[in-house]
Design an enzyme around this catalytic site. Structure first.
Site, short mmCIF file in Angstrom:
data_model
loop_
_atom_site.label_atom_id
_atom_site.label_comp_id
_atom_site.label_asym_id
_atom_site.label_seq_id
_atom_site.Cartn_x
_atom_site.Cartn_y
_atom_site.Cartn_z
N HIS A 114 0.74 -1.21 -0.01
CA HIS A 114 -0.07 0.06 0.00
C HIS A 114 0.67 1.20 0.02
O HIS A 114 1.28 1.67 1.08
CB HIS A 114 -0.87 -0.09 1.31
CG HIS A 114 -1.85 1.14 1.38
ND1 HIS A 114 -3.06 1.01 2.27
CD2 HIS A 114 -2.00 2.35 0.82
CE1 HIS A 114 -3.66 2.05 1.96
NE2 HIS A 114 -2.91 2.86 1.01
N HIS A 149 1.26 4.82 -2.39
CA HIS A 149 1.10 5.71 -3.66
C HIS A 149 2.21 6.30 -4.19
O HIS A 149 2.77 7.32 -3.24
CB HIS A 149 0.07 6.87 -3.04
CG HIS A 149 -1.34 6.26 -2.50
ND1 HIS A 149 -2.58 5.94 -3.02
CD2 HIS A 149 -1.59 5.69 -1.29
CE1 HIS A 149 -3.48 5.40 -2.39
NE2 HIS A 149 -2.87 5.37 -1.20
N HIS A 188 -9.28 0.96 -1.18
CA HIS A 188 -9.42 1.65 0.30
C HIS A 188 -10.89 1.63 0.81
O HIS A 188 -11.73 2.04 0.07
CB HIS A 188 -8.95 3.41 0.07
CG HIS A 188 -7.65 3.28 -0.13
ND1 HIS A 188 -7.06 2.90 -1.17
CD2 HIS A 188 -6.79 4.28 0.46
CE1 HIS A 188 -5.64 3.21 -1.25
NE2 HIS A 188 -5.59 4.25 -0.25
N GLU A 229 -11.10 3.39 6.13
CA GLU A 229 -9.85 4.38 6.67
C GLU A 229 -10.45 5.40 7.31
O GLU A 229 -10.43 5.54 8.72
CB GLU A 229 -9.30 4.99 5.51
CG GLU A 229 -8.19 6.09 5.82
CD GLU A 229 -7.40 6.72 4.74
OE1 GLU A 229 -8.03 6.65 3.50
OE2 GLU A 229 -6.39 7.38 4.72
N ASP A 267 1.93 4.06 2.70
CA ASP A 267 0.87 4.94 2.18
C ASP A 267 1.56 5.96 1.39
O ASP A 267 1.69 5.96 0.29
CB ASP A 267 -0.03 5.20 3.24
CG ASP A 267 -1.61 5.60 2.72
OD1 ASP A 267 -1.72 5.38 1.65
OD2 ASP A 267 -2.20 6.15 3.61
N ASP A 268 1.85 7.02 2.20
CA ASP A 268 2.34 8.25 1.54
C ASP A 268 3.55 8.73 2.23
O ASP A 268 3.53 9.79 2.75
CB ASP A 268 1.25 9.51 1.31
CG ASP A 268 -0.02 8.83 0.42
OD1 ASP A 268 0.21 8.95 -0.72
OD2 ASP A 268 -0.80 8.56 1.16
N1 ADE Z 1 -4.62 8.76 -1.76
C1 ADE Z 1 -3.21 8.80 -1.42
N2 ADE Z 1 -3.18 8.35 -0.14
C2 ADE Z 1 -4.44 8.21 0.23
C3 ADE Z 1 -5.13 7.60 1.61
N3 ADE Z 1 -4.40 7.23 2.50
N4 ADE Z 1 -6.45 7.51 1.26
C4 ADE Z 1 -7.07 7.78 0.36
N5 ADE Z 1 -6.64 8.28 -0.76
C5 ADE Z 1 -5.44 8.28 -0.87
ZN ZN Z 2 -3.72 4.68 0.66
#
Ligand code: ADE
Ligand code: ZN
Length: 333
Positions: free
Chosen positions: A15, A17, A195, A198, A276-277
């Site tokens: 996971h 991005h 997703h 969350e 994630d990011d």
């Molecule tokens: N796009 C990038 N990170 C995300 C996240 N945690 N939740 C939803 N969309 C995303």
């Molecule tokens: Zn994500």
């Protein structure tokens, strides 16, 4: 030492991005190259801006950042920088999400990002022996027609794509909005993830399973609100790709000590750790593990188990999964 163990264990990341790996230095460099004016002048200003109170407050900055990505070489540099971090984190396999609509709606053709990604993927395999798959994500704040158009545009690149996913603003954009495009993706032979749970309710996890026929849930932490769902996830061993630092930064949990990932692990669910990011949330994969050690007291057995689960939950062929899992069991790292 447990931190050394985290560093040396082979891991899969499921996971991630790619647009969320854009580091401030590269953002500034590409903005200059492409003559784009950003609302920031230096790294400190960018870092100061990364104070989020929910998912939307992050997405607003994430889409601003992504605007600096213009040509194939920009996408190549972005992905290659991520692969360098994989090498540092001992990530030997990664399943990378990308958001085509974030780029095509700015006039960037599919070929620009796909060719940049392809070059980086080949180089990472050659240089570091890192394997990678791509997951094409649809932006759920847009309508299904836009997702269908995106799937159509991806037709020439299907050989490069493993799965479709669903990301962006969750609440108010339930899975069923994307029923038709997920069915089409399945008919094209693609795997499906989304997703769910969350910020949105546990019901969205059920809906992703039942309406989108997903094989893996991204985040899924709200499953704890629904005991029947927890039992279902345990019985089916449907994977959850959990992102601890992301959840902390986006205020899904007030403190890491309150995070439910270890409760779900102990309950027998197939949970995995992911970043994630990472550029926006303060850490790549190993940092996420360190946080679980510091605030949730996980032990070496749990760390190894989470790494084994990362391979189990991946889209790798069974024989490759077994190879990595066996290496961990026999401590050949
Ligand atoms: N796009 C990038 N990170 C995300 C996240 N945690 N939740 C939803 N969309 C995303
Ligand atoms: Zn994500």
């Amino acid at each position: 030492m447990i931190f050394d163990l985290i560093d040396v264990l082979p891991k899969a990341e499921l996971h991630l991005h790619i647009e969320g790996t854009l580091e401030p230095e590269l953002m500034l460099r590409l903005a200059k190259k492409n003559k784009i004016t950003l609302p920031y002048n230096n790294v400190e200003q960018i870092q100061d801006a990364y104070q989020f109170y929910n998912l939307q407050s992050f997405l607003d900055l994430y889409y601003i950042g992504a605007d600096v990505l213009r040509d194939a070489d920009d996408f190549y540099q972005l992905m290659m920088a991520y692969f360098e971090s994989c090498h540092d984190n001992n990530i030997v396999h990664t399943e990378i999400m990308f958001d085509p609509q974030t780029h095509t709606l700015r006039g960037i053709p599919f070929d620009s990002f796909m060719s940049g990604f392809n070059k980086a993927q080949l180089e990472a395999k050659q240089k570091y022996n890192i394997s990678s798959y791509l997951i094409l994500c649809f932006l759920r704040h847009l309508d299904e027609q836009s997702a269908l158009d995106t799937l159509e545009q991806s037709k020439d690149y299907l050989h490069m794509i493993k799965a479709v996913g669903l990301d962006s603003a969750e609440v108010g954009n339930p899975p069923e909005k994307f029923k038709n495009v997920f069915l089409k993706a399945k008919q094209l032979g693609l795997q499906r993830v989304a997703h769910a749970g969350e910020e949105g309710p546990a019901q969205y996890i059920w809906d992703a399973i039942k309406q989108l026929d997903v094989v893996r849930i991204d985040h899924g932490i709200r499953a704890s609100d629904d005991p029947v769902l927890l039992q279902y996830l345990k019985d089916t061993q449907m994977p959850l790709t959990v992102c601890p630092l992301s959840n902390l930064k986006l205020k899904v949990f007030k403190t890491m000590a309150q995070h439910n990932i270890i409760k779900m692990l102990d309950a027998g669910l197939l949970v995995t750790v992911n970043s994630d990011d990472p550029s926006y949330f303060g850490g790549y994969l190993n940092e996420n593990f360190y946080a679980l050690v510091k605030d949730l007291n996980i032990n070496e057995t749990q760390v190894s188990d989470l790494c084994i689960k990362s391979f189990k939950a991946s889209f790798l062929p069974q024989s490759t999964k077994e190879k990595w899992i066996n290496l961990i069991h026999t401590k050949q790292y």
